[in-house]
Scaffold this motif. Structure first.
Motif, PDB file in Angstrom:
ATOM      1  N   GLU A   1      16.753  12.395  44.218  1.00  0.00           N
ATOM      2  CA  GLU A   1      16.186  12.956  43.132  1.00  0.00           C
ATOM      3  C   GLU A   1      17.577  13.334  42.365  1.00  0.00           C
ATOM      4  O   GLU A   1      17.528  13.760  41.224  1.00  0.00           O
TER       5      GLU A   1
ATOM      6  N   ARG B   1      11.593   9.140  29.087  1.00  0.00           N
ATOM      7  CA  ARG B   1      11.447   8.478  30.409  1.00  0.00           C
ATOM      8  C   ARG B   1      10.373   9.141  31.150  1.00  0.00           C
ATOM      9  O   ARG B   1       9.665   8.216  31.623  1.00  0.00           O
TER      10      ARG B   1
ATOM     11  N   ALA C   1       6.510   1.983  44.067  1.00  0.00           N
ATOM     12  CA  ALA C   1       6.683   2.643  42.688  1.00  0.00           C
ATOM     13  C   ALA C   1       5.595   2.957  41.743  1.00  0.00           C
ATOM     14  O   ALA C   1       5.119   3.962  41.396  1.00  0.00           O
TER      15      ALA C   1
ATOM     16  N   TRP D   1       4.080   6.376  40.561  1.00  0.00           N
ATOM     17  CA  TRP D   1       4.652   6.233  39.300  1.00  0.00           C
ATOM     18  C   TRP D   1       4.889   7.648  38.705  1.00  0.00           C
ATOM     19  O   TRP D   1       5.784   7.918  37.927  1.00  0.00           O
TER      20      TRP D   1
ATOM     21  N   VAL E   1       7.711   9.045  40.614  1.00  0.00           N
ATOM     22  CA  VAL E   1       8.992   8.064  40.428  1.00  0.00           C
ATOM     23  C   VAL E   1       9.505   7.845  38.897  1.00  0.00           C
ATOM     24  O   VAL E   1      10.759   8.071  38.798  1.00  0.00           O
ATOM     25  N   ARG E   2       8.621   7.950  37.854  1.00  0.00           N
ATOM     26  CA  ARG E   2       9.150   7.973  36.657  1.00  0.00           C
ATOM     27  C   ARG E   2       9.969   8.998  36.261  1.00  0.00           C
ATOM     28  O   ARG E   2      11.043   9.131  35.412  1.00  0.00           O
TER      29      ARG E   2
ATOM     30  N   LEU F   1      12.040  10.638  38.260  1.00  0.00           N
ATOM     31  CA  LEU F   1      13.380  10.595  38.943  1.00  0.00           C
ATOM     32  C   LEU F   1      14.571  10.303  37.910  1.00  0.00           C
ATOM     33  O   LEU F   1      14.328   9.730  36.704  1.00  0.00           O
TER      34      LEU F   1
ATOM     35  N   ASN G   1      16.837   8.224  38.265  1.00  0.00           N
ATOM     36  CA  ASN G   1      17.140   6.825  38.298  1.00  0.00           C
ATOM     37  C   ASN G   1      15.852   6.032  38.952  1.00  0.00           C
ATOM     38  O   ASN G   1      16.146   5.697  40.113  1.00  0.00           O
ATOM     39  N   PRO G   2      14.918   5.674  38.237  1.00  0.00           N
ATOM     40  CA  PRO G   2      13.867   4.930  38.969  1.00  0.00           C
ATOM     41  C   PRO G   2      14.267   3.665  39.477  1.00  0.00           C
ATOM     42  O   PRO G   2      13.930   3.187  40.647  1.00  0.00           O
TER      43      PRO G   2
ATOM     44  N   TRP H   1      15.843   4.036  42.867  1.00  0.00           N
ATOM     45  CA  TRP H   1      14.817   4.477  43.842  1.00  0.00           C
ATOM     46  C   TRP H   1      14.358   2.898  44.360  1.00  0.00           C
ATOM     47  O   TRP H   1      14.180   2.917  45.617  1.00  0.00           O
TER      48      TRP H   1
END
Length: 171
Positions: free
Chosen positions: A2, A15, A56, A60, A63-64, A66, A68-69, A72
């Motif tokens: 993260e 994002r 992911a 989501w 993750v979205r 983060l 840099n998804p 990840w």
């Protein structure tokens, strides 16, 4: 992971609204190619990319957000592939059958580059894939691979030197 830096071209709010379907379309092929180079087997890389994308999707909302998804997802795929290889090695000796699969013949320069990349240690190969193919920064690569930035720079330098030497041999 993260702690990856934010993409400067895209505002954080944009994002957060990114639908998974768009993320998938934009990143799945690049992540698959990166995993194929990192693990050395396109079929395993496809499964790893699919598994990582499924994970992911299931997470989501988190993750979205983060930094840099895609990083990840690459790391999850790399972890999955590593686990898969360990399991296979315990069950049976390694086989190179997949290398003989029918595919369009790549150009000789591409074959030489791929052969040189395959001969590098996994750590160097993975750093090169992250930095060159995925276009991650040193900091992002370090975060994705859980390494220090100095280790990333060192592996990149040694890996590129190894590639140069191997490609010079071919000439």
């Amino acid at each position: 992971m993260e702690e990856l830096t934010r993409d400067r071209a895209e505002p954080a709010g944009a994002r957060a609204e990114l639908p998974f379907e768009q993320f998938y379309r934009e990143h799945v092929d690049r992540i698959h190619r990166a995993l194929a180079l990192a693990v050395g087997n396109p079929a395993v890389a496809r499964e790893a990319a699919d598994e990582a994308m499924a994970r992911a999707y299931a997470r989501w909302d988190r993750v979205r957000g983060l930094d840099n998804p895609a990083g990840w997802v690459f790391r999850v795929g790399l972890n999955w592939a590593t686990s898969w290889w360990r399991k296979v090695r315990r069950e049976r000796p390694p086989a190179d059958e997949w290398r003989g699969a029918a595919a369009p013949a790549p150009d000789p320069a591409g074959l030489a580059a791929r052969s040189a990349l395959d001969r590098l240690p996994v750590g160097q190969r993975t750093v090169i894939v992250c930095r060159v193919l995925l276009d991650l920064s040193t900091a992002e690569t370090a975060a994705v691979l859980n390494l220090t930035e100095g280790t990333v720079r060192s592996r990149l330098s040694r890996g590129l030197a190894g590639l140069r030497a191997a490609l010079d041999e071919k000439e």
